[in-house]
Design a protein around this motif. Sequence first.
Motif, PDB file in Angstrom:
ATOM      1  N   ASP A 197      -3.265   1.384  -9.358  1.00  0.00           N
ATOM      2  CA  ASP A 197      -2.111   1.850  -8.588  1.00  0.00           C
ATOM      3  C   ASP A 197      -1.267   0.660  -8.151  1.00  0.00           C
ATOM      4  OD1 ASP A 197      -2.873   4.579  -8.697  1.00  0.00           O
ATOM      5  OD2 ASP A 197      -4.323   4.218  -7.096  1.00  0.00           O
ATOM      6  N   ALA A 208       2.081   1.782  -3.511  1.00  0.00           N
ATOM      7  CA  ALA A 208       1.023   2.322  -4.373  1.00  0.00           C
ATOM      8  C   ALA A 208       0.854   3.822  -4.142  1.00  0.00           C
ATOM      9  CB  ALA A 208      -0.286   1.586  -4.105  1.00  0.00           C
ATOM     10  N   GLU A 209       0.902   4.228  -2.892  1.00  0.00           N
ATOM     11  CA  GLU A 209       0.724   5.640  -2.558  1.00  0.00           C
ATOM     12  C   GLU A 209       1.893   6.477  -3.078  1.00  0.00           C
ATOM     13  OE1 GLU A 209      -1.712   8.475  -1.377  1.00  0.00           O
ATOM     14  OE2 GLU A 209      -2.193   6.356  -1.061  1.00  0.00           O
ATOM     15  N   LYS A 245       1.792   6.665  -6.926  1.00  0.00           N
ATOM     16  CA  LYS A 245       0.670   7.533  -7.311  1.00  0.00           C
ATOM     17  C   LYS A 245       1.035   9.008  -7.116  1.00  0.00           C
ATOM     18  CE  LYS A 245      -4.180   8.384  -6.112  1.00  0.00           C
ATOM     19  NZ  LYS A 245      -5.302   7.974  -5.215  1.00  0.00           N
ATOM     20  N   ASP A 287       0.825  -1.213   0.000  1.00  0.00           N
ATOM     21  CA  ASP A 287       0.000   0.000   0.000  1.00  0.00           C
ATOM     22  C   ASP A 287       0.858   1.261   0.000  1.00  0.00           C
ATOM     23  OD1 ASP A 287      -2.233  -1.577   0.036  1.00  0.00           O
ATOM     24  OD2 ASP A 287      -2.894  -1.017   2.047  1.00  0.00           O
ATOM     25  N   LYS A 305      -7.264  -1.113   2.205  1.00  0.00           N
ATOM     26  CA  LYS A 305      -7.093  -0.172   1.090  1.00  0.00           C
ATOM     27  C   LYS A 305      -6.721  -0.856  -0.224  1.00  0.00           C
ATOM     28  CE  LYS A 305      -5.273   3.392   4.224  1.00  0.00           C
ATOM     29  NZ  LYS A 305      -4.072   4.209   4.551  1.00  0.00           N
ATOM     30  N   THR A 306      -6.148  -2.041  -0.145  1.00  0.00           N
ATOM     31  CA  THR A 306      -5.573  -2.688  -1.333  1.00  0.00           C
ATOM     32  C   THR A 306      -6.558  -2.887  -2.485  1.00  0.00           C
ATOM     33  OG1 THR A 306      -4.036  -3.823   0.146  1.00  0.00           O
ATOM     34  CG2 THR A 306      -4.170  -4.637  -2.116  1.00  0.00           C
ATOM     35  N   TYR A 310      -6.754   0.215  -4.504  1.00  0.00           N
ATOM     36  CA  TYR A 310      -5.535   0.461  -5.282  1.00  0.00           C
ATOM     37  C   TYR A 310      -5.482  -0.425  -6.525  1.00  0.00           C
ATOM     38  CZ  TYR A 310      -3.422   3.209  -1.476  1.00  0.00           C
ATOM     39  OH  TYR A 310      -3.130   4.176  -0.541  1.00  0.00           O
TER      40      TYR A 310
END
Length: 320
Positions: free
Chosen positions: A261, A231-232, A235, A228, A252-253, A256
């Motif tokens: 993401d 991904a953040e 992004k 995660d 959250k996955t 994403y």
Amino acid sequence: MKLKNIFLIFSIIMLFFGMFYFISFDVIQHQEKSVYTKISVITRESSSDAIVNLQQGLEQAAYDMDVEMSLLTLTEQNNVQEQQKLIEREINSGAEAIIIMPIENEELKNIIEKASEKVPIICMGSCIQSTAVSANILVQDEEMGKELARRIFVKGIFNKKVLLLESSLQCDSINKRKNALLSILENRTACMIKQNFEISSNAVKNLEQIIQKIEPDVIIALEPTVLDITAEAVKHLQKNNIMVYGFGMTTKTPSYIEKDDITASIIQNDFNLGYLSMRRAMEILNKIEDREEGMIDYAFVNGHNMYTKENQRLLFPFVR
């Protein structure tokens, strides 16, 4: 009979029935409490977001088998000393068995061996090499590592720069994933960079700096929280060309993955892991008779297949 005497006799009768009621209620309440088995679960995570499906599996099993469960996360991820203290505290609090996601550590192994003299210890997802452990509920880490490697390989990596984020390597299960993945990919990429990575409050910013310095084509995370974070970071940097792969999921996955993401993740059936771990604890305590064997299956999940029936059950397991 005088009114005063009648009142006195009536008061004595009411007092007798009142005492009888409270004694009976206390006995019934004690009997009800004795139905439940106290089992403590100690994770290696600092947030419940990373164990959402595991928690649901544990809770479902606790509901089905009349277990009073205590689920404990750490104040700091992979904190061995905190795991040690929690083991001792939960035993002193009356836990009849302990399920733990152990961190590979000789000191923790010694604590577990001492604790096993008092209550059964069940290792979940990862293991401590000791005969004192009552059971190891293991997942298919090597198979998952190889599966992700094969999926990345077929996308073409001969001329790619791959960044592998090494985190929580003191955990047996994550080490197995890493070694299995490298057995296929390490000598087939243009460049494989292994980067030690720690989870912290500045983790996203730190990773952004690493990405800008290395400029990888592919990033691989070995555990869900780091996935995660990756991904953040990607992004935020608007590096849409970077492919992001990893293992597991948090709350959250799925979002994403849906937004690309995260390119893909190998997601295991954490619900089953939790359920079977609790069931095994109850079997060892002789609270249930039937032995049930189960497979902790997994799937390669990406934006194209995340809403198939099978993968939805992995991402969003149905509970009660």
